[in-house]
Design a protein around this motif. Sequence first.
Motif, PDB file in Angstrom:
ATOM      1  N   LEU A 105      39.041  43.193  31.545  1.00 27.54           N
ATOM      2  CA  LEU A 105      39.523  44.611  31.589  1.00 27.54           C
ATOM      3  C   LEU A 105      40.658  44.866  30.544  1.00 27.54           C
ATOM      4  O   LEU A 105      41.069  43.963  30.132  1.00 27.54           O
ATOM      5  N   ARG A 106      40.915  46.019  30.085  1.00 26.97           N
ATOM      6  CA  ARG A 106      41.782  46.428  29.180  1.00 26.97           C
ATOM      7  C   ARG A 106      43.258  46.181  29.594  1.00 26.97           C
ATOM      8  O   ARG A 106      43.390  46.564  30.807  1.00 26.97           O
ATOM      9  N   ARG A 107      43.922  45.553  28.854  1.00 25.72           N
ATOM     10  CA  ARG A 107      45.239  45.321  29.306  1.00 25.72           C
ATOM     11  C   ARG A 107      46.187  46.402  29.894  1.00 25.72           C
ATOM     12  O   ARG A 107      46.837  46.440  30.945  1.00 25.72           O
ATOM     13  N   PRO A 108      46.177  47.707  29.138  1.00 27.14           N
ATOM     14  CA  PRO A 108      46.959  48.720  29.586  1.00 27.14           C
ATOM     15  C   PRO A 108      46.293  49.216  31.160  1.00 27.14           C
ATOM     16  O   PRO A 108      47.196  49.481  31.961  1.00 27.14           O
ATOM     17  N   VAL A 121      45.003  47.277  33.207  1.00 28.14           N
ATOM     18  CA  VAL A 121      45.400  46.157  34.296  1.00 28.14           C
ATOM     19  C   VAL A 121      46.896  46.296  34.531  1.00 28.14           C
ATOM     20  O   VAL A 121      47.573  46.085  35.737  1.00 28.14           O
ATOM     21  N   ASP A 122      47.849  46.715  33.373  1.00 26.72           N
ATOM     22  CA  ASP A 122      49.302  46.697  33.459  1.00 26.72           C
ATOM     23  C   ASP A 122      49.464  48.124  34.751  1.00 26.72           C
ATOM     24  O   ASP A 122      50.579  48.043  35.694  1.00 26.72           O
ATOM     25  N   LEU A 123      48.491  49.072  34.722  1.00 28.15           N
ATOM     26  CA  LEU A 123      48.849  50.276  35.654  1.00 28.15           C
ATOM     27  C   LEU A 123      48.428  50.012  36.896  1.00 28.15           C
ATOM     28  O   LEU A 123      48.964  50.057  38.184  1.00 28.15           O
ATOM     29  N   VAL A 124      47.293  49.043  37.096  1.00 23.47           N
ATOM     30  CA  VAL A 124      46.752  48.650  38.453  1.00 23.47           C
ATOM     31  C   VAL A 124      48.019  47.593  39.284  1.00 23.47           C
ATOM     32  O   VAL A 124      48.377  47.884  40.226  1.00 23.47           O
ATOM     33  N   ALA A 125      48.388  46.904  38.247  1.00 24.70           N
ATOM     34  CA  ALA A 125      49.508  45.816  38.604  1.00 24.70           C
ATOM     35  C   ALA A 125      50.740  46.489  38.846  1.00 24.70           C
ATOM     36  O   ALA A 125      51.480  46.489  39.920  1.00 24.70           O
ATOM     37  N   GLY A 126      51.151  47.527  38.171  1.00 24.21           N
ATOM     38  CA  GLY A 126      52.431  48.359  38.374  1.00 24.21           C
ATOM     39  C   GLY A 126      52.309  49.023  39.685  1.00 24.21           C
ATOM     40  O   GLY A 126      53.088  49.005  40.388  1.00 24.21           O
ATOM     41  N   THR A 141      53.174  51.514  28.781  1.00 21.96           N
ATOM     42  CA  THR A 141      52.248  50.415  28.286  1.00 21.96           C
ATOM     43  C   THR A 141      51.074  50.927  27.599  1.00 21.96           C
ATOM     44  O   THR A 141      49.959  50.248  27.032  1.00 21.96           O
ATOM     45  N   GLY A 142      51.050  52.274  26.970  1.00 21.17           N
ATOM     46  CA  GLY A 142      49.873  52.940  26.340  1.00 21.17           C
ATOM     47  C   GLY A 142      48.545  53.126  27.019  1.00 21.17           C
ATOM     48  O   GLY A 142      47.405  53.434  26.775  1.00 21.17           O
ATOM     49  N   GLY A 143      48.843  53.238  28.457  1.00 20.57           N
ATOM     50  CA  GLY A 143      47.772  53.733  29.278  1.00 20.57           C
ATOM     51  C   GLY A 143      47.377  55.063  29.203  1.00 20.57           C
ATOM     52  O   GLY A 143      48.051  55.893  29.028  1.00 20.57           O
ATOM     53  N   GLU A 144      46.112  55.288  28.902  1.00 22.66           N
ATOM     54  CA  GLU A 144      45.235  56.515  28.693  1.00 22.66           C
ATOM     55  C   GLU A 144      45.184  57.468  30.103  1.00 22.66           C
ATOM     56  O   GLU A 144      45.218  56.685  31.052  1.00 22.66           O
ATOM     57  N   ARG A 145      44.968  58.715  29.904  1.00 20.71           N
ATOM     58  CA  ARG A 145      44.625  59.443  31.014  1.00 20.71           C
ATOM     59  C   ARG A 145      43.633  58.946  31.857  1.00 20.71           C
ATOM     60  O   ARG A 145      43.712  58.757  33.175  1.00 20.71           O
ATOM     61  N   ASP A 146      42.413  58.358  31.498  1.00 26.50           N
ATOM     62  CA  ASP A 146      41.378  57.830  32.063  1.00 26.50           C
ATOM     63  C   ASP A 146      41.764  56.571  32.843  1.00 26.50           C
ATOM     64  O   ASP A 146      41.541  56.380  34.204  1.00 26.50           O
TER      65      ASP A 146
END
Length: 406
Positions: free
Chosen positions: A124-127, A129-134, A151-156
């Motif tokens: 999985l893309r790191r951004p 994973v960051d969002l799921v973890a957070g 973290t650079g997470g996009e809208r999707d």
Amino acid sequence: MIPGLALAFGVGLAALGIRHALPPSPYVSDVLVAIALGALILNTPLARLLRLPRPSENAATHAYAKGLTFTGKWVLRGAIVLMGLKVQTKFLGAGEVALILGVAAASIPSAFFVAHAMGTWLGLRRPLVDLVAGGTMICGASAIQAIAPVTGGERDDQGIAIATVFVFSVTALLAFRPIALYLEIDPSYAGLWAGLSVNDLSSAIAVGQQMGGAGDAGGVMAAASKSARVLLLAPTLVAFAVLRGHAAAGAEGDLRKRITSHLPGFLLGYLALAAARALGDRVFAGNSAWAAALDVNRTMVDVAMVSVSAAIGLHLELRGLLRAGVRALAVGGVTSVWMASVTLSMICAGARGSTYTVVLVGAGALAASYLLWRIEKGRALRKNGLRVGGNAEMIGTGQHHELRVR
């Protein structure tokens, strides 16, 4: 906001009536009935009758939208503030506060390592994973929205992460109370478990409400521990900014504003009413007016929480639960189970008064999760290195080639 508020409170009051009409059962609570009733309305022709669109239809401007949003945010926060008046000195002593801090210190970073070990393994893309973890570590959708720009997470990515943590909030609403009853955990410690492991704020408080106990110990302790956990969003944002600062250009300048905007101001009200309860119990002990005021407060909290639970159900679109995708659900599922298991083990040890076991479990969880993350990260680096190095170093002509791997 009136239509949405009326719908949420109407469904909540109906749930109270249905619950009291049903035979008594430790596995059925007002909160669970309210969620089920809201979900039933949303996922049947009743929704069309009420002109209630489903979340997947992106009808954010429908007649109920503002009221349901207000219920999920402000009615919930008001209920948490009022819960301060339900805090008794026997609930929160130095031992309970130390346990909350110790469990959070071990479970939150270890959940981060587990999420990234799973995310790396599944590619999985790191951004994302960051969002799921957070979202799993702190407070669900609120944490995801706060962390995404850092973290650079996009809208999707945000949509997938929110759907993922929502699935496991629903799972906790169904599973935590039977587990607590099976293990015969005291309601106050079961409430601590809910507050320290369920990701979404409203779901954590709702799970705690299900635990019951004298003076609604489960709900009170869930509110206290979850509020403390939400406070950790500020240092979590700073940590992500340090780790991922390069991922979102310009996010650093907005960091202070984001931290301020996500600090739980309702916690001040909660603490003020908790202090008022401690003072009132001393000054007005045995006073009928004080007892009546506490009864009114208890009723207000119960009505508010079943209404919040109804609002959760009215957003629970069954067709959309698996929208997150299998890999994101796998990361969220493993991380949520890890979080719940570590916190439960430490809380059970704390309930027995075994401080040594609490420390041992917490330290072991941190060490094991960090080692797992390092092993998986190293494996991924070696795999990518072989792939990239092999392609870069293939030389020769004809049937004779040499592969140099750096």
